[in-house]
Design a protein around this motif. Structure first.
Motif, PDB file in Angstrom:
ATOM      1  N   UNK A 126      26.138 -20.751   5.901  1.00 25.58           N
ATOM      2  CA  UNK A 126      26.810 -21.239   7.105  1.00 25.58           C
ATOM      3  C   UNK A 126      25.833 -22.008   7.990  1.00 25.58           C
ATOM      4  N   UNK A 127      24.614 -21.504   8.136  1.00 26.81           N
ATOM      5  CA  UNK A 127      23.606 -22.212   8.927  1.00 26.81           C
ATOM      6  C   UNK A 127      23.312 -23.589   8.331  1.00 26.81           C
ATOM      7  N   UNK A 128      23.219 -23.674   7.008  1.00 25.68           N
ATOM      8  CA  UNK A 128      22.906 -24.952   6.368  1.00 25.68           C
ATOM      9  C   UNK A 128      24.080 -25.923   6.450  1.00 25.68           C
ATOM     10  N   UNK A 129      25.297 -25.399   6.380  1.00 29.94           N
ATOM     11  CA  UNK A 129      26.479 -26.254   6.556  1.00 29.94           C
ATOM     12  C   UNK A 129      26.478 -26.854   7.959  1.00 29.94           C
ATOM     13  N   UNK A 130      26.232 -26.026   8.966  1.00 29.76           N
ATOM     14  CA  UNK A 130      26.251 -26.488  10.356  1.00 29.76           C
ATOM     15  C   UNK A 130      25.145 -27.489  10.647  1.00 29.76           C
ATOM     16  N   UNK A 131      24.045 -27.391   9.913  1.00 34.30           N
ATOM     17  CA  UNK A 131      22.930 -28.324  10.111  1.00 34.30           C
ATOM     18  C   UNK A 131      23.167 -29.663   9.428  1.00 34.30           C
ATOM     19  N   UNK A 132      24.135 -29.717   8.520  1.00 38.58           N
ATOM     20  CA  UNK A 132      24.369 -30.934   7.750  1.00 38.58           C
ATOM     21  C   UNK A 132      23.551 -30.987   6.480  1.00 38.58           C
ATOM     22  N   UNK A 133      22.810 -29.918   6.184  1.00 38.38           N
ATOM     23  CA  UNK A 133      21.997 -29.887   4.964  1.00 38.38           C
ATOM     24  C   UNK A 133      22.884 -29.820   3.727  1.00 38.38           C
ATOM     25  N   UNK A 188      25.013 -35.208   8.174  1.00 39.62           N
ATOM     26  CA  UNK A 188      26.236 -35.643   8.846  1.00 39.62           C
ATOM     27  C   UNK A 188      26.572 -34.666   9.971  1.00 39.62           C
ATOM     28  N   UNK A 189      26.422 -35.114  11.216  1.00 47.79           N
ATOM     29  CA  UNK A 189      26.566 -34.215  12.362  1.00 47.79           C
ATOM     30  C   UNK A 189      28.025 -34.018  12.763  1.00 47.79           C
ATOM     31  N   UNK A 209      17.963 -28.156  15.628  1.00 43.61           N
ATOM     32  CA  UNK A 209      17.658 -29.093  14.542  1.00 43.61           C
ATOM     33  C   UNK A 209      17.959 -30.526  14.976  1.00 43.61           C
ATOM     34  N   UNK A 210      19.072 -30.716  15.666  1.00 42.28           N
ATOM     35  CA  UNK A 210      19.448 -32.039  16.157  1.00 42.28           C
ATOM     36  C   UNK A 210      18.392 -32.586  17.114  1.00 42.28           C
ATOM     37  N   UNK A 211      17.849 -31.711  17.981  1.00 40.51           N
ATOM     38  CA  UNK A 211      16.914 -32.145  19.013  1.00 40.51           C
ATOM     39  C   UNK A 211      15.470 -32.245  18.536  1.00 40.51           C
ATOM     40  N   UNK A 212      15.124 -31.513  17.472  1.00 39.30           N
ATOM     41  CA  UNK A 212      13.716 -31.404  17.085  1.00 39.30           C
ATOM     42  C   UNK A 212      13.376 -31.954  15.705  1.00 39.30           C
ATOM     43  N   UNK A 213      14.374 -32.527  15.015  1.00 35.78           N
ATOM     44  CA  UNK A 213      14.117 -33.148  13.714  1.00 35.78           C
ATOM     45  C   UNK A 213      14.850 -34.479  13.644  1.00 35.78           C
ATOM     46  N   UNK A 214      14.604 -35.204  12.578  1.00 34.58           N
ATOM     47  CA  UNK A 214      15.316 -36.464  12.318  1.00 34.58           C
ATOM     48  C   UNK A 214      16.343 -36.297  11.203  1.00 34.58           C
ATOM     49  N   UNK A 215      16.821 -35.054  11.031  1.00 34.35           N
ATOM     50  CA  UNK A 215      17.772 -34.798   9.953  1.00 34.35           C
ATOM     51  C   UNK A 215      19.067 -35.572  10.151  1.00 34.35           C
ATOM     52  N   UNK A 217      13.884 -28.480   9.180  1.00 36.78           N
ATOM     53  CA  UNK A 217      15.190 -27.934   9.544  1.00 36.78           C
ATOM     54  C   UNK A 217      15.352 -26.515   9.006  1.00 36.78           C
ATOM     55  N   UNK A 218      14.899 -26.277   7.786  1.00 38.27           N
ATOM     56  CA  UNK A 218      14.987 -24.937   7.188  1.00 38.27           C
ATOM     57  C   UNK A 218      14.114 -23.940   7.939  1.00 38.27           C
ATOM     58  N   UNK A 219      12.999 -24.391   8.479  1.00 38.39           N
ATOM     59  CA  UNK A 219      12.145 -23.512   9.285  1.00 38.39           C
ATOM     60  C   UNK A 219      12.878 -23.077  10.553  1.00 38.39           C
ATOM     61  N   UNK A 220      13.558 -24.013  11.183  1.00 38.44           N
ATOM     62  CA  UNK A 220      14.330 -23.689  12.391  1.00 38.44           C
ATOM     63  C   UNK A 220      15.469 -22.736  12.051  1.00 38.44           C
ATOM     64  N   UNK A 221      16.131 -22.986  10.933  1.00 42.95           N
ATOM     65  CA  UNK A 221      17.208 -22.091  10.496  1.00 42.95           C
ATOM     66  C   UNK A 221      16.670 -20.677  10.273  1.00 42.95           C
ATOM     67  N   UNK A 222      15.513 -20.567   9.636  1.00 37.64           N
ATOM     68  CA  UNK A 222      14.930 -19.251   9.345  1.00 37.64           C
ATOM     69  C   UNK A 222      14.700 -18.458  10.626  1.00 37.64           C
ATOM     70  N   UNK A 223      14.257 -19.126  11.684  1.00 37.22           N
ATOM     71  CA  UNK A 223      14.032 -18.450  12.970  1.00 37.22           C
ATOM     72  C   UNK A 223      15.336 -17.873  13.503  1.00 37.22           C
TER      73      UNK A 223
END
Length: 398
Positions: free
Chosen positions: A98-105, A112-113, A150-156, A314-320
């Protein structure tokens, strides 16, 4: 609840084509009906995410079979096809997904945001149907925090790669002099609106028309973007005049049908809908080109390369955030102990002949201290007894 009760049953673009995904797509009304049926079957917490990329049911349940049956009953694909094509995830794996879906990963177009708006809408429907409890509420809020970070701190999600822009990129790459063409966009949902904006910004065509079953919505968008509204009842007539027809609707049936199309000139049809809202057999008509979401997702460019390089961060942020949620869930089992402890200490304080405000502060201090100890040592009964004894031994207690 046991985290293993958290179940995901889904079907997505990785194993199925758009035509198959369309059999399991659900609109908002069908979503509500599914949630009501699930509640009657004893599933108290769940929500359903249905987009062009996926249909996923996130549920708290002891029965994976029950989740399968409910999804199959409220879609068109049937239980056998669902079980053949679906994936199942449980516990921590479902949470991570679910976290990865929400991130667009996990999106068909990486980063895709637009998925966030779709998730919020799905969760809103679940709350309206009263199938969101403490577990899903906390999980969803943490997921949103992670996605925002992730949106604010990466270029994903940098650049302009999205389903709506992928359509524009296709047009620019494959249609000669697109600015001289007449465009018609059918549908005024989020993707339809974004498509109209992108057409104006990147193509600036000869004419841009928008049409929708609800004309008021089309008028609102047309006034904002300074484009032309065409009556929905004249859709077939206007298709014959248009050079590029883009459909971004959420209909259960075809909006554009083969029998209404004549090869009087070359046209490009782009279907941004799931299920397909343009008759797939249109591609067999002379001079008519049909592109769907799966075709658009194959577009690759420098923006996509940049996004891929940001996946590790992005995965690092998700892990936190996943760890934060798991810690909250682990401590939830101690909530009854902490509540009982505070009640007991408050009772002792009130019974004391020296009951005071300082003792009340001490109650909160001791409860917080026990909660901290529980995080690391997990011995609730021992800490409960020790806390009561320590409180009684205070000089102010009599």
């Amino acid at each position: 609840m046991n985290l293993f009760q958290f179940i995901l049953v889904g079907i997505n673009y990785k194993k199925t084509e758009a035509s198959t995904r369309g059999l399991f797509a659900i609109n908002n009304q069908e979503n509500s009906s599914l949630l009501k049926a699930a509640k009657e079957e004893g599933i108290e917490q769940l929500f359903v995410l249905s987009t062009c990329n996926r249909t996923e049911v996130y549920a708290v349940s002891d029965s994976i079979e029950k989740v399968f049956q409910i999804l199959a009953k409220h879609t068109k694909g049937g239980i056998d096809l669902l079980k053949e094509k679906a994936y199942c995830k449980f516990s921590e794996e479902a949470v991570q997904h679910l976290f990865e879906v929400a991130a667009g990963i996990d999106s068909q177009i990486l980063g895709d945001y637009e998925i966030i708006g779709q998730l919020k809408n799905s969760f809103k429907i679940a709350k309206q149907e009263k199938v969101v409890g403490t577990f899903l509420e906390r999980l969803f809020n943490t997921v949103l925090q992670s996605s925002k970070s992730i949106k604010n701190n990466t270029n994903l999600s940098s650049g302009t790669t999205s389903i709506s822009f992928a359509a524009i990129q296709y047009i620019l790459d494959h249609i000669t002099e697109p600015s001289s063409k007449v465009f018609m966009v059918i549908g005024t949902g989020k993707i339809g609106i974004n498509t109209c904006k992108n057409i104006n910004d990147y193509i600036n065509p000869k004419e841009l028309w928008v049409t929708n079953r609800t004309e008021e919505k089309a008028m609102s968008i047309a006034n904002e973007l300074n484009i032309t509204v065409q009556p929905f009842k004249q859709i077939n007539e206007n298709i014959h005049k248009a050079d590029v027809v883009i459909v971004a609707t959420n209909s259960a049936d075809y909006i554009v049908k083969k029998e209404n199309i004549f090869p009087n000139k070359s046209r490009c049809f782009i279907d941004l809908s799931i299920p397909n809202n343009i008759d797939v057999s249109i591609s067999t008509i002379s001079q008519q080109t049909l592109i769907n979401i799966d075709d658009l997702s194959k577009i690759n460019d420098q923006t996509l390369a940049l996004r891929k390089s940001n996946i590790p961060k992005a995965l690092e942020i998700i892990a936190i955030h996943v760890n934060e949620f798991n810690e909250w869930h682990r401590l939830r089992k101690f909530a009854p102990v902490l509540k009982l402890l505070k009640t007991s200490l408050d009772t002792l304080n009130h019974q004391s002949t020296k009951a005071s405000q300082s003792n009340s502060k001490e109650v909160n201090y001791i409860v917080n201290k026990v909660a901290s100890e529980l995080r690391t040592k997990q011995q609730p009964s021992c800490f409960y007894m020790q806390a009561v004894q320590d409180f009684i031994k205070q000089p102010n207690f009599n």
